[in-house]
Design a protein around this motif. Structure first.
Motif, mmCIF file in Angstrom:
data_model
loop_
_atom_site.group_PDB
_atom_site.id
_atom_site.type_symbol
_atom_site.label_atom_id
_atom_site.label_comp_id
_atom_site.label_asym_id
_atom_site.label_seq_id
_atom_site.Cartn_x
_atom_site.Cartn_y
_atom_site.Cartn_z
ATOM 1 N N GLY A 121 0.980 -1.194 0.195
ATOM 2 C CA GLY A 121 -0.308 -0.020 0.377
ATOM 3 C C GLY A 121 1.189 1.336 0.662
ATOM 4 O O GLY A 121 2.281 1.080 0.298
ATOM 5 N N ASN A 122 0.541 2.339 -0.604
ATOM 6 C CA ASN A 122 0.867 3.593 -0.650
ATOM 7 C C ASN A 122 1.549 4.315 1.177
ATOM 8 O O ASN A 122 1.031 3.940 1.932
ATOM 9 C CB ASN A 122 0.219 4.386 -0.895
ATOM 10 N N GLY A 123 2.245 4.386 0.982
ATOM 11 C CA GLY A 123 3.617 4.754 2.608
ATOM 12 C C GLY A 123 3.821 3.895 3.143
ATOM 13 O O GLY A 123 3.956 4.102 4.505
ATOM 14 N N VAL A 153 10.580 -10.106 -6.849
ATOM 15 C CA VAL A 153 9.316 -9.719 -5.996
ATOM 16 C C VAL A 153 8.791 -8.717 -6.871
ATOM 17 O O VAL A 153 10.388 -7.748 -6.775
ATOM 18 C CB VAL A 153 10.474 -9.581 -4.708
ATOM 19 N N TYR A 154 7.264 -8.298 -6.891
ATOM 20 C CA TYR A 154 6.926 -6.908 -7.387
ATOM 21 C C TYR A 154 5.650 -6.536 -5.888
ATOM 22 O O TYR A 154 5.356 -7.716 -5.774
ATOM 23 C CB TYR A 154 6.016 -7.496 -8.606
ATOM 24 N N ILE A 155 6.052 -5.371 -5.865
ATOM 25 C CA ILE A 155 5.356 -5.193 -4.305
ATOM 26 C C ILE A 155 4.606 -3.967 -5.908
ATOM 27 O O ILE A 155 4.969 -3.288 -6.544
ATOM 28 C CB ILE A 155 6.030 -4.521 -3.580
ATOM 29 N N PHE A 156 3.222 -4.001 -4.799
ATOM 30 C CA PHE A 156 2.389 -3.113 -5.765
ATOM 31 C C PHE A 156 1.825 -2.160 -4.448
ATOM 32 O O PHE A 156 1.083 -2.530 -3.560
ATOM 33 C CB PHE A 156 1.130 -3.572 -6.082
ATOM 34 N N ARG A 157 1.659 -1.102 -4.316
ATOM 35 C CA ARG A 157 1.741 -0.196 -3.449
ATOM 36 C C ARG A 157 0.417 1.389 -4.037
ATOM 37 O O ARG A 157 0.710 1.901 -4.025
ATOM 38 C CB ARG A 157 3.023 1.007 -3.132
ATOM 39 N N PRO A 158 -0.816 0.249 -4.364
ATOM 40 C CA PRO A 158 -1.877 1.591 -4.989
ATOM 41 C C PRO A 158 -1.897 2.614 -3.565
ATOM 42 O O PRO A 158 -1.989 2.192 -1.788
ATOM 43 C CB PRO A 158 -3.033 0.314 -4.744
ATOM 44 N N ALA A 159 -3.184 3.955 -3.785
ATOM 45 C CA ALA A 159 -2.538 4.922 -2.933
ATOM 46 C C ALA A 159 -4.477 4.522 -2.178
ATOM 47 O O ALA A 159 -4.496 4.449 -1.224
ATOM 48 C CB ALA A 159 -2.733 6.620 -3.161
ATOM 49 N N TYR A 160 -5.075 4.162 -3.829
ATOM 50 C CA TYR A 160 -6.548 3.933 -3.391
ATOM 51 C C TYR A 160 -7.377 3.102 -4.300
ATOM 52 O O TYR A 160 -6.979 3.526 -4.910
ATOM 53 C CB TYR A 160 -7.306 4.705 -2.772
ATOM 54 N N ILE A 161 -7.987 1.829 -4.068
ATOM 55 C CA ILE A 161 -8.508 1.669 -4.998
ATOM 56 C C ILE A 161 -9.795 1.486 -5.471
ATOM 57 O O ILE A 161 -10.500 1.211 -3.486
ATOM 58 C CB ILE A 161 -8.341 0.110 -4.708
ATOM 59 N N TYR A 162 -10.847 2.283 -6.417
ATOM 60 C CA TYR A 162 -12.344 2.755 -6.258
ATOM 61 C C TYR A 162 -12.426 1.176 -6.306
ATOM 62 O O TYR A 162 -12.570 0.494 -7.149
ATOM 63 C CB TYR A 162 -12.595 3.312 -6.990
ATOM 64 N N PRO A 163 -13.142 0.927 -5.116
ATOM 65 C CA PRO A 163 -14.730 -0.185 -5.745
ATOM 66 C C PRO A 163 -15.451 -0.019 -6.495
ATOM 67 O O PRO A 163 -16.000 1.142 -6.948
ATOM 68 C CB PRO A 163 -15.400 -0.407 -4.325
ATOM 69 N N VAL A 164 -15.491 -1.119 -7.652
ATOM 70 C CA VAL A 164 -15.920 -0.980 -8.618
ATOM 71 C C VAL A 164 -17.520 -1.710 -8.337
ATOM 72 O O VAL A 164 -18.375 -1.046 -8.948
ATOM 73 C CB VAL A 164 -15.926 -2.972 -9.148
#
Length: 191
Positions: A121-123, A153-164
């Motif tokens: 996650g972001n932060g 290793v791939y690290i994904f840091r989304p700030a926010y994921i808008y729920p569908v």
């Protein structure tokens, strides 16, 4: 696109009942390069597919029982998590760090060449100095995965994921992000 069965990859998915994991598992099931998806979770996904094998596992604090399942995997996508404020600090740490490290340990034992993708996650703070528990725990989990000697290793840091699909947000900060995203989304040229 026809990909020979022998070159199709096997993928293990953790956290497939969550918002991000649910989309990841469905994408993998429909991708021609993926020949087999093993979804490991605490509850059933509620879908059926010829490529899908589901393994129920309730205690991610001990993944030793998954050794055979995790043997010979080409890749893992790890999306297991919980919301800050939805559980105690101790539970957040256990779910974010301990479960991730334990799963990675057993996966590496049976599939040392596997690629590992981690939903962070972001932060996230790999230095461990953040006063925000989420940031410290995600950073600690990231550090452990990078030290686990997976080839990639791939690290994904989304700030926010808008729920569908609309949902009840677990805390006011996330609720505020959701309302802001909906508000600004109507002004965006991207739909």
């Amino acid at each position: 696109m026809n990909i020979p069965v022998a070159s199709q990859k096997s993928l293990v998915m953790v956290g497939g009942t969550g918002m991000v994991g649910g989309y990841a598992v469905r994408y993998a099931l429909n991708h021609p390069a993926v020949g087999r998806v093993t979804a490991i979770g605490r509850r059933k996904l509620g879908i059926s597919h010829s490529k899908l094998t589901e393994v129920l596992h309730r205690d991610f604090g001990n993944c030793s029982a998954l050794a055979e399942t995790l043997s010979g995997q080409d890749a893992a996508i790890y999306c297991l998590g919980t919301y800050t404020g939805a559980v105690s600090d101790a539970e957040l740490g256990k779910t974010t760090v301990d479960y991730t490290v334990e799963f990675a340990r057993v996966l590496h034992g049976g599939s040392p060449g596997a690629m590992f993708s981690f939903l962070s996650g972001n932060g996230a703070d790999p230095t461990g100095r953040s006063r925000i528990a989420f940031a410290r725990y995600k950073g600690e989990a990231e550090n452990a995965l990078l030290a686990a000697r997976f080839p990639r290793v791939y690290i994904f840091r989304p700030a926010y994921i808008y729920p569908v699909e609309p949902r009840k947000e677990p805390n006011s900060a996330i609720g505020c992000c959701a309302r802001s995203t909906r508000c600004f989304g109507c002004c965006s040229p991207i739909k």
